[in-house]
Design a protein around this motif. Structure first.
Motif, PDB file in Angstrom:
ATOM      1  N   GLY A 222      -1.388  -7.569   1.407  1.00  0.00           N
ATOM      2  CA  GLY A 222      -2.537  -6.764   1.029  1.00  0.00           C
ATOM      3  C   GLY A 222      -3.376  -6.427   2.232  1.00  0.00           C
ATOM      4  N   GLU A 223      -4.602  -5.992   1.970  1.00  0.00           N
ATOM      5  CA  GLU A 223      -5.457  -5.503   3.056  1.00  0.00           C
ATOM      6  C   GLU A 223      -6.526  -6.507   3.483  1.00  0.00           C
ATOM      7  N   ILE A 224      -7.064  -7.267   2.527  1.00  0.00           N
ATOM      8  CA  ILE A 224      -8.158  -8.196   2.817  1.00  0.00           C
ATOM      9  C   ILE A 224      -7.738  -9.617   2.438  1.00  0.00           C
ATOM     10  N   PRO A 225      -7.784 -10.577   3.389  1.00  0.00           N
ATOM     11  CA  PRO A 225      -7.469 -11.973   3.028  1.00  0.00           C
ATOM     12  C   PRO A 225      -8.489 -12.506   2.033  1.00  0.00           C
ATOM     13  N   ILE A 226      -8.022 -13.304   1.078  1.00  0.00           N
ATOM     14  CA  ILE A 226      -8.938 -13.927   0.118  1.00  0.00           C
ATOM     15  C   ILE A 226      -8.804 -15.441   0.203  1.00  0.00           C
TER      16      ILE A 226
END
Length: 389
Positions: A222-226
């Motif tokens: 994905g684009e943003i680490p969580i």
């Protein structure tokens, strides 16, 4: 020169143990014979055990005596594939395979290093549902390259030296963790008795905002680490080795953490609920719904709040206030903010923050060195058992 390869079953004695019936007190009460459980296979050597059994237990159960120097491999449980060596005669439970090599064929230290290097393979051979395991047959079928004994000992000695470098770095890291705890006690004392006589308030008094994380489903790419609850360690560190991701659209500003934000694990097992760490950045990340984000007011140090919650007193407080629901424990955002603690003056908190950051900087250098030694050790393992060391 071609190096002969033999199965473990051809040059080793192997066996497994058993668990005496706990309904018979005569099997455990006043026992003097060490009884090793698979969960105790965590270090190179077994030097102590939690439980002992009696001679009657050995006579009436499948827990047979294993001689000092034997190698033990966990076949199921959380430590599957871990290998240790006995420093005394002992018995084991049925989840352990014991191995005794013919000393005229194989050096025991060499075999230990081979089995240690074989853990990824052993894990790949696990079978079963809820608790995957390996069989004794898988271990007995392992094929071991067996150069002359002198060469085996040379290889084992090289790996021992490389491992010692790893261990020393790990020990230094652990000492810095202890220094963090000691620094907190030195500066603030016992927060329950509050020996400095500082004003007492609640965590919420020190925060400008508190928010729950995102409930969106995370993916491997994905684009943003969580950040999730596994990214917070029990000792109060951030562990970013296993990240998942969400899209930019999902990563609303209210679900982002920035440098200096406190992350509090509101739901987990009772032992782990309340894990707390300060996010050190630098780039913003999202955080998941089982976490609460606390952002401090300018004149308070998040490192102080985190250190308090990670102290023995903080852990005890968290244990006493959590509510258990279907196997999970919970402390909500309102309860998190209500936790009472001494509130030292701003200059004391900022001095503590500076010391914490300095210690963590030193720790990061050691972690980087440890990573280099880990890579070196794995490279030496590969060379050792493909005949190029």
């Amino acid at each position: 020169m071609t190096i002969p390869i033999k199965k473990i079953s051809s040059f080793c004695k192997t066996g497994s143990g058993g668990t005496p019936s706990r309904s018979n007190n005569a099997f455990f009460e006043n026992g003097t014979i060490p009884w090793v459980k698979s969960g105790e296979l965590k270090n190179r050597y077994i030097t102590e055990v939690e439980e002992y059994i009696t001679e009657l237990a050995v006579e009436k159960s499948s827990a047979k005596l294993v001689s000092k120097g034997s190698l033990l491999i966990a076949m199921y449980g959380a430590t599957v594939g871990e290998v240790s060596q006995l420093t005394f005669d002992a018995t084991t439970n049925q989840a352990i395979c014991n191995i005794q090599p013919d000393e005229n064929v194989c050096d025991v230290n060499y075999l230990y290093r081979f089995l240690e290097a074989s853990k990824p393979y052993l894990l790949s051979r696990r079978v079963g549902g809820g608790q995957p395991n390996i069989s004794q047959g898988v271990i007995k079928d392992l094929e071991v390259p067996l150069p002359p004994l002198a060469e085996q000992r040379r290889i084992a000695a090289i790996l021992d030296q490389a491992d010692e470098l790893r261990q020393k770095r790990q020990q230094a890291i652990e000492k810095l963790d202890q220094l963090l705890q000691a620094t907190f006690i030195d500066m603030f004392g016992d927060p329950v008795s509050n020996p400095k006589g500082w004003e007492v308030g609640c965590i919420g008094d020190m925060l400008e905002s508190v928010k729950y994380g995102s409930s969106d489903k995370a993916t491997l790419e994905g684009e943003i680490p969580i950040l999730r609850m596994n990214n917070l360690t029990y000792s109060g560190e951030m562990d970013l080795r296993d990240l998942k991701y969400i899209t930019k659209v999902q990563a609303d500003e209210k679900y982002l953490v920035k440098e200096g934000d406190i992350l509090f694990n509101r739901t987990n097992s009772k032992e782990l609920v309340g894990k707390t760490a300060v996010y050190v950045g630098p780039e913003p990340m999202a955080y998941a719904g089982y976490l609460v984000r606390g952002r401090t007011k300018e004149n308070f140090a998040p490192e102080y709040i985190s250190a308090f919650l990670n102290s023995p007193w903080g852990k005890e407080k968290l244990q006493s206030m959590c509510k258990s629901i279907v196997g999970m424990a919970n402390i909500n955002a309102k309860e998190f903010q209500s936790i009472v603690l001494p509130i030292p003056p701003e200059n004391e908190q900022m001095h503590f923050k500076a010391r914490v950051l300095a210690i963590r900087e030193k720790k990061q250098l050691l972690v980087n060195q440890l990573n280099v030694f880990e890579t070196l050790f794995k490279s030496l393992q590969n060379q050792a058992f493909n005949g190029t060391l």
